[in-house]
Design an enzyme around this catalytic site. Structure first.
Site, PDB file in Angstrom:
ATOM      1  N   GLU A   1       0.882  -1.175   0.000  1.00 35.92           N
ATOM      2  CA  GLU A   1       0.000   0.000   0.000  1.00 35.92           C
ATOM      3  C   GLU A   1       0.915   1.220   0.000  1.00 35.92           C
ATOM      4  O   GLU A   1       1.415   1.634   1.042  1.00 35.92           O
ATOM      5  CB  GLU A   1      -0.898  -0.022   1.252  1.00 35.92           C
ATOM      6  CG  GLU A   1      -1.884  -1.171   1.288  1.00 35.92           C
ATOM      7  CD  GLU A   1      -3.064  -0.992   0.330  1.00 35.92           C
ATOM      8  OE1 GLU A   1      -3.330   0.147  -0.091  1.00 35.92           O
ATOM      9  OE2 GLU A   1      -3.707  -1.997   0.002  1.00 35.92           O
TER      10      GLU A   1
ATOM     11  N   CYS B   1      -2.079   9.546   2.668  1.00 33.58           N
ATOM     12  CA  CYS B   1      -1.631   8.937   1.404  1.00 33.58           C
ATOM     13  C   CYS B   1      -2.538   9.301   0.239  1.00 33.58           C
ATOM     14  O   CYS B   1      -2.086   9.380  -0.897  1.00 33.58           O
ATOM     15  CB  CYS B   1      -1.530   7.427   1.543  1.00 33.58           C
ATOM     16  SG  CYS B   1      -3.089   6.660   2.024  1.00 33.58           S
TER      17      CYS B   1
HETATM   18  P1  NAD Z   1       8.253   4.502   4.931  1.00 32.53           P
HETATM   19  O1  NAD Z   1       8.224   3.734   3.678  1.00 32.53           O
HETATM   20  O2  NAD Z   1       9.394   5.411   5.176  1.00 32.53           O
HETATM   21  O3  NAD Z   1       8.191   3.561   6.215  1.00 32.53           O
HETATM   22  C1  NAD Z   1       7.188   2.557   6.421  1.00 32.53           C
HETATM   23  C2  NAD Z   1       7.717   1.457   7.312  1.00 32.53           C
HETATM   24  O4  NAD Z   1       8.870   0.888   6.721  1.00 32.53           O
HETATM   25  C3  NAD Z   1       8.112   1.877   8.725  1.00 32.53           C
HETATM   26  O5  NAD Z   1       7.605   0.925   9.639  1.00 32.53           O
HETATM   27  C4  NAD Z   1       9.634   1.854   8.719  1.00 32.53           C
HETATM   28  O6  NAD Z   1      10.183   1.459   9.943  1.00 32.53           O
HETATM   29  C5  NAD Z   1       9.950   0.817   7.650  1.00 32.53           C
HETATM   30  N1  NAD Z   1      11.195   1.133   6.947  1.00 32.53           N
HETATM   31  C6  NAD Z   1      11.684   2.350   6.636  1.00 32.53           C
HETATM   32  N2  NAD Z   1      12.845   2.242   5.960  1.00 32.53           N
HETATM   33  C7  NAD Z   1      13.099   0.921   5.842  1.00 32.53           C
HETATM   34  C8  NAD Z   1      14.171   0.154   5.260  1.00 32.53           C
HETATM   35  N3  NAD Z   1      15.200   0.732   4.652  1.00 32.53           N
HETATM   36  N4  NAD Z   1      14.097  -1.187   5.334  1.00 32.53           N
HETATM   37  C9  NAD Z   1      13.045  -1.803   5.941  1.00 32.53           C
HETATM   38  N5  NAD Z   1      12.030  -1.116   6.525  1.00 32.53           N
HETATM   39  C10 NAD Z   1      12.042   0.209   6.484  1.00 32.53           C
HETATM   40  O7  NAD Z   1       6.859   5.251   4.910  1.00 32.53           O
HETATM   41  P2  NAD Z   1       6.356   6.343   5.921  1.00 32.53           P
HETATM   42  O8  NAD Z   1       7.261   7.532   5.820  1.00 32.53           O
HETATM   43  O9  NAD Z   1       6.103   5.732   7.249  1.00 32.53           O
HETATM   44  O10 NAD Z   1       4.939   6.705   5.266  1.00 32.53           O
HETATM   45  C11 NAD Z   1       4.815   7.602   4.224  1.00 32.53           C
HETATM   46  C12 NAD Z   1       4.521   6.910   2.918  1.00 32.53           C
HETATM   47  O11 NAD Z   1       3.534   5.914   3.082  1.00 32.53           O
HETATM   48  C13 NAD Z   1       3.959   7.861   1.884  1.00 32.53           C
HETATM   49  O12 NAD Z   1       4.531   7.605   0.643  1.00 32.53           O
HETATM   50  C14 NAD Z   1       2.479   7.512   1.849  1.00 32.53           C
HETATM   51  O13 NAD Z   1       1.822   7.823   0.648  1.00 32.53           O
HETATM   52  C15 NAD Z   1       2.507   6.054   2.116  1.00 32.53           C
HETATM   53  N6  NAD Z   1       1.251   5.620   2.670  1.00 32.53           N
HETATM   54  C16 NAD Z   1       0.465   4.828   1.926  1.00 32.53           C
HETATM   55  C17 NAD Z   1      -0.762   4.429   2.426  1.00 32.53           C
HETATM   56  C18 NAD Z   1      -1.691   3.545   1.642  1.00 32.53           C
HETATM   57  O14 NAD Z   1      -2.650   3.078   2.212  1.00 32.53           O
HETATM   58  N7  NAD Z   1      -1.453   3.299   0.372  1.00 32.53           N
HETATM   59  C19 NAD Z   1      -1.159   4.842   3.697  1.00 32.53           C
HETATM   60  C20 NAD Z   1      -0.308   5.647   4.425  1.00 32.53           C
HETATM   61  C21 NAD Z   1       0.906   6.031   3.918  1.00 32.53           C
END
Ligand code: NAD
Length: 468
Positions: A222, A256
């Protein structure tokens, strides 16, 4: 139980391993499979959310300055509705579906039966940190799985509350939480799961998919993207301005499916922007920094990133920042072009860039020249225009004449397409995501036609007759 493992220390790796092994053993006992078990767990989760309501709201306020109203509506009620929906429909969802068997196979019966996948990993983001962790969990429980949850470390108060709630409600052999930063996620990703459900950015989504490929683990991703908002001249101007201002600036734009940018017909721009400014003032007052209804940016890194974007644009509204509070005012950037930095990536903050078009075809072509967005918004009362946009663009979802609202409809599967994601959930779609649909053919012993067995001499004409 709080586990914050690091991939470098063997002891912690083995603790993750044993955690997964314990869950797998519990899953293999088939305890999670029965209808009664699943319903009881959903009811426990429902009760726990109600009991912990104040703690959850407090945590969301501490992490994001999230107003109580937004927290209750978007995080609590949303999840409670998902649980109620699952409880109401679970019997029907679990029922195997009879399908026809072909004449050549008769006598026989055929059915498709959903079965749980096993031990699933759910990784969440920080923007709706409660909703986006518990929402998928509802589907995982309804479908009869064990689950490990990894909340985002950027919303530490909510992460802690989720950990406490889960530990107080479920045995860790069934559901548990692993807290920690990205090294905790990286550690988990080294192991085999039966499904990984990830919500987050596209860049990390690729890391997740790469790691999952090692074990051939299926994924739901997502993700995000730049969701366009087209405004046609035949719209209801007043409601349009209010609905755009609300959808963009709730949670300080960290949604998002927030409208990322405006594509407004050039004849309507001035009036629309005046109205949007009016509504921003009505929502948050003359100084939104004083408003109890306006969120803060999650981290210094995101605050810096967004502040830079404002500096590169022509500010029509807002633009003020307070670094110590990670406050960024609701901001509208005028006269934006596709080459401006604000149009390069998903904004994910309270900045609304405004672009104009003369013919709808130009707007559609501009959208289609970029990665497929998670959401697309069109404000137009004209059915032909609505059909044109629906049929000539691709996006995870569409909401006509409003913003965000489609994300709260449990009967609409929610997810992206292309770079905005893989797979869907919400309501029945969540149950399907966490289930394997097993095809079963049951053949009868009533008789056994020898036609298919060798020797084949002279049999081909009969087979052809059967197939014709
Ligand atoms: P992110 O991708 O930075 O992090 C999400 C998760 O991944 C966190 O739990 C984090 O600990 C983990 N993570 C981060 N870097 C990592 C790595 N290198 N290796 C493994 N795990 C890692 O996302 P965010 O900043 O928490 O959220 C923002 C993004 O999420 C935006 O792009 C937004 O559009 C998207 N989002 C999508 C939805 C949806 O339903 N489609 C909902 C909310 C947010």
């Amino acid at each position: 139980m709080v586990i914050a493992p690091s991939p470098t220390t063997p002891v912690q790796v083995s603790s993750t391993q044993s955690l997964i092994a314990t869950q797998r053993q519990f899953f293999n006992s088939h305890a999670t499979q029965s209808y009664d078990f699943r319903i009881a767990q959903l009811q426990k989760l429902q009760a726990a959310i109600k009991t912990d309501e104040d703690k959850i709201l407090e945590a969301l306020y501490l992490d994001l300055h999230k107003p109580k109203f937004e927290a209750v509506a978007a995080e609590l009620i949303f999840n409670l509705e998902e649980i109620t929906d699952a409880i109401k429909h679970l019997k029907q969802w679990m029922r195997p579906k009879r399908v026809n068997a072909p004449l050549s196979q008769l006598p026989a019966s055929a059915k498709i039966m959903p079965e749980p996948l096993g031990v699933v990993l759910i990784i969440g983001p920080w923007n709706y940190p409660f909703q986006l962790m518990i929402g998928p969990l509802v589907g995982a429980i309804a479908a009869g799985n064990c689950a490990i949850l990894k909340p985002s470390e950027l919303a530490p108060h909510t992460s802690a509350v989720i950990q406490e709630l889960i530990a107080a409600t479920f045995d860790p052999e069934f559901i548990t939480v692993v807290e920690g930063d990205k090294t905790a996620t990286q550690d988990l990703l080294q192991h085999r799961f039966d499904h990984i459900f990830f919500t987050g950015g596209t860049a990390v989504g690729k890391i997740i998919m790469r790691a999952a490929a090692e074990h051939l683990t299926p994924v739901t991703l997502e993700l995000g993207g730049k969701s366009p908002c087209i405004v046609e001249p035949d719209t209801h101007l007043d409601y349009t301005a209010r609905r755009i201002a609300w959808g963009k600036f709730m949670n300080a734009g960290q949604t998002c499916i927030a409208p990322d940018y405006l594509l407004v017909h050039e004849t309507l721009k001035t009036e629309l922007l005046e109205k949007i400014q009016e509504y921003v003032r009505e929502f948050y007052g003359d100084d939104p920094a004083q408003s109890e209804d306006y969120c803060r940016i999650i981290s210094d890194r995101h605050f810096e990133r967004l502040s830079q974007l404002i500096k590169t644009g022509q500010v029509l509204l807002g633009g003020q920042t307070i670094a110590a509070e990670r406050y960024i005012a609701p901001t509208v950037l005028d006269n934006v072009s596709w080459d401006d930095p604000v149009m390069a990536d998903e904004i994910f903050g309270p900045i609304l860039p405004v672009l104009t078009y003369r013919h709808l075809d130009e707007a559609i072509a501009a959208i289609n020249a970029r990665p497929k967005p998670l959401a697309l918004y069109l404000f137009s009362q004209n059915k032909a225009t609505q059909t044109q946009v629906l049929e000539s663009t691709s996006s995870g979802g569409v909401c006509l004449n409003d913003t965000i609202m489609h994300g709260g409809v449990t009967t609409l599967p929610f997810g992206g397409v292309g770079e905005s994601g893989i797979g869907v959930y919400h309501g029945k779609a969540s149950f399907e995501t966490f289930s394997h649909y097993k095809s079963v053919l049951n053949r009868s012993f009533l008789f056994d036609l020898k036609l298919r067995y060798p020797p084949y001499a002279d049999k081909l004409k009969w087979v052809k007759l059967l197939l014709s």
